[in-house]
Design a protein around this motif. Structure first.
Motif, PDB file in Angstrom:
ATOM      1  N   LYS A 216       0.825  -1.216   0.000  1.00 30.86           N
ATOM      2  CA  LYS A 216       0.000   0.000   0.000  1.00 30.86           C
ATOM      3  C   LYS A 216       0.857   1.263   0.000  1.00 30.86           C
ATOM      4  N   THR A 217       0.249   2.350  -0.444  1.00 34.08           N
ATOM      5  CA  THR A 217       0.909   3.657  -0.455  1.00 34.08           C
ATOM      6  C   THR A 217       0.035   4.643   0.298  1.00 34.08           C
ATOM      7  N   PHE A 218       0.662   5.451   1.132  1.00 29.47           N
ATOM      8  CA  PHE A 218      -0.047   6.459   1.928  1.00 29.47           C
ATOM      9  C   PHE A 218       0.543   7.820   1.610  1.00 29.47           C
ATOM     10  N   ARG A 219      -0.341   8.822   1.500  1.00 27.95           N
ATOM     11  CA  ARG A 219       0.107  10.183   1.176  1.00 27.95           C
ATOM     12  C   ARG A 219      -0.553  11.185   2.107  1.00 27.95           C
ATOM     13  N   GLU A 220       0.230  12.194   2.456  1.00 24.95           N
ATOM     14  CA  GLU A 220      -0.297  13.293   3.265  1.00 24.95           C
ATOM     15  C   GLU A 220       0.543  14.514   2.939  1.00 24.95           C
ATOM     16  N   GLY A 221      -0.060  15.470   2.251  1.00 26.80           N
ATOM     17  CA  GLY A 221       0.692  16.655   1.818  1.00 26.80           C
ATOM     18  C   GLY A 221       1.835  16.231   0.915  1.00 26.80           C
ATOM     19  N   GLU A 222       3.050  16.680   1.254  1.00 28.96           N
ATOM     20  CA  GLU A 222       4.236  16.344   0.464  1.00 28.96           C
ATOM     21  C   GLU A 222       4.791  14.962   0.802  1.00 28.96           C
ATOM     22  N   LEU A 223       4.291  14.369   1.872  1.00 33.68           N
ATOM     23  CA  LEU A 223       4.837  13.091   2.329  1.00 33.68           C
ATOM     24  C   LEU A 223       4.188  11.898   1.637  1.00 33.68           C
TER      25      LEU A 223
ATOM     26  N   GLU B 285      17.212  -6.474  18.397  1.00 38.67           N
ATOM     27  CA  GLU B 285      18.447  -6.624  19.168  1.00 38.67           C
ATOM     28  C   GLU B 285      19.645  -6.766  18.233  1.00 38.67           C
ATOM     29  N   GLU B 286      19.461  -7.495  17.145  1.00 44.75           N
ATOM     30  CA  GLU B 286      20.545  -7.726  16.187  1.00 44.75           C
ATOM     31  C   GLU B 286      20.686  -6.585  15.175  1.00 44.75           C
ATOM     32  N   ALA B 287      19.590  -5.910  14.874  1.00 42.95           N
ATOM     33  CA  ALA B 287      19.594  -4.875  13.829  1.00 42.95           C
ATOM     34  C   ALA B 287      20.436  -3.665  14.225  1.00 42.95           C
ATOM     35  N   THR B 288      21.129  -3.099  13.233  1.00 45.38           N
ATOM     36  CA  THR B 288      21.839  -1.833  13.455  1.00 45.38           C
ATOM     37  C   THR B 288      21.007  -0.677  12.893  1.00 45.38           C
ATOM     38  N   ILE B 289      20.138  -1.009  11.940  1.00 50.09           N
ATOM     39  CA  ILE B 289      19.230  -0.031  11.330  1.00 50.09           C
ATOM     40  C   ILE B 289      17.866  -0.708  11.205  1.00 50.09           C
ATOM     41  N   ALA B 290      16.799   0.038  11.462  1.00 48.06           N
ATOM     42  CA  ALA B 290      15.464  -0.544  11.297  1.00 48.06           C
ATOM     43  C   ALA B 290      14.534   0.454  10.636  1.00 48.06           C
ATOM     44  N   ASN B 291      13.691  -0.066   9.788  1.00 51.20           N
ATOM     45  CA  ASN B 291      12.684   0.702   9.080  1.00 51.20           C
ATOM     46  C   ASN B 291      11.358   0.038   9.439  1.00 51.20           C
ATOM     47  N   LEU B 292      10.531   0.713  10.229  1.00 49.86           N
ATOM     48  CA  LEU B 292       9.343   0.102  10.815  1.00 49.86           C
ATOM     49  C   LEU B 292       8.078   0.845  10.412  1.00 49.86           C
ATOM     50  N   THR B 293       7.066   0.101   9.967  1.00 49.70           N
ATOM     51  CA  THR B 293       5.822   0.714   9.525  1.00 49.70           C
ATOM     52  C   THR B 293       4.623  -0.069  10.043  1.00 49.70           C
ATOM     53  N   GLY B 294       3.666   0.658  10.612  1.00 48.66           N
ATOM     54  CA  GLY B 294       2.422   0.040  11.070  1.00 48.66           C
ATOM     55  C   GLY B 294       2.236   0.169  12.566  1.00 48.66           C
TER      56      GLY B 294
ATOM     57  N   ARG C  17       9.149  10.562  18.190  1.00 47.84           N
ATOM     58  CA  ARG C  17       9.883  10.589  16.920  1.00 47.84           C
ATOM     59  C   ARG C  17       9.182   9.776  15.825  1.00 47.84           C
ATOM     60  N   VAL C  18       7.932   9.426  16.049  1.00 47.14           N
ATOM     61  CA  VAL C  18       7.192   8.626  15.073  1.00 47.14           C
ATOM     62  C   VAL C  18       6.482   9.544  14.087  1.00 47.14           C
ATOM     63  N   LEU C  19       6.686   9.278  12.821  1.00 47.48           N
ATOM     64  CA  LEU C  19       6.034  10.031  11.750  1.00 47.48           C
ATOM     65  C   LEU C  19       4.721   9.324  11.422  1.00 47.48           C
ATOM     66  N   ARG C  20       3.657  10.081  11.239  1.00 48.36           N
ATOM     67  CA  ARG C  20       2.384   9.480  10.832  1.00 48.36           C
ATOM     68  C   ARG C  20       1.972  10.058   9.490  1.00 48.36           C
ATOM     69  N   ILE C  21       1.684   9.164   8.563  1.00 49.00           N
ATOM     70  CA  ILE C  21       1.227   9.573   7.238  1.00 49.00           C
ATOM     71  C   ILE C  21      -0.110   8.878   7.014  1.00 49.00           C
ATOM     72  N   GLN C  22      -1.163   9.679   6.857  1.00 45.63           N
ATOM     73  CA  GLN C  22      -2.537   9.162   6.763  1.00 45.63           C
ATOM     74  C   GLN C  22      -2.841   8.271   7.972  1.00 45.63           C
ATOM     75  N   GLY C  23      -2.306   8.634   9.117  1.00 43.53           N
ATOM     76  CA  GLY C  23      -2.554   7.899  10.346  1.00 43.53           C
ATOM     77  C   GLY C  23      -1.687   6.660  10.541  1.00 43.53           C
ATOM     78  N   ILE C  24      -0.869   6.315   9.537  1.00 42.09           N
ATOM     79  CA  ILE C  24      -0.022   5.121   9.622  1.00 42.09           C
ATOM     80  C   ILE C  24       1.327   5.505  10.228  1.00 42.09           C
ATOM     81  N   PRO C  25       1.700   4.884  11.362  1.00 41.13           N
ATOM     82  CA  PRO C  25       2.977   5.226  11.975  1.00 41.13           C
ATOM     83  C   PRO C  25       4.169   4.625  11.232  1.00 41.13           C
ATOM     84  N   HIS C  26       5.242   5.420  11.158  1.00 40.81           N
ATOM     85  CA  HIS C  26       6.486   4.997  10.511  1.00 40.81           C
ATOM     86  C   HIS C  26       7.635   5.508  11.365  1.00 40.81           C
TER      87      HIS C  26
END
Length: 102
Positions: A28-35, A59-68, A85-94
């Protein structure tokens, strides 16, 4: 809030990148303004597993990209993500995490 998430792990030059999203957000794709937030299958679609397993992976990850809602809430609960520090786009946390080593 039990549920399923898609998880994909990338290992590149000593980094361990974890991509995780709530199961129902995949593709899925979510949009809000420029985001724009694209939950791309080629990036997130790996193994389908219980959200309860996220702690072991973070615990093992050095970088994480989390959505939902489930994935981000679990990462906050475990202390990996600051709820302010959580970004929300169309209500979806990232949220993104990077561990710094000095």
């Amino acid at each position: 809030m039990p549920g399923k998430m898609y998880v994909k792990i990338y290992r590149v030059q000593g980094e361990v990148l974890l991509a995780a999203c709530d199961e129902e957000l995949l593709g899925k794709t979510f949009r809000e303004g420029e985001l724009k937030l694209e939950v791309k299958e080629r990036f997130y679609k790996g193994e389908l597993m219980d959200v309860e397993e996220l702690g072991r992976l973070l615990e093992e990850a050095t970088i994480a990209n989390l959505t939902g809602e489930r994935v981000v809430s679990k990462a906050i609960e475990l202390g990996y993500i600051n709820k302010n520090r959580v970004l929300r786009i169309q209500g979806i946390p990232h949220a993104q995490m990077a561990k710094m080593f000095f």
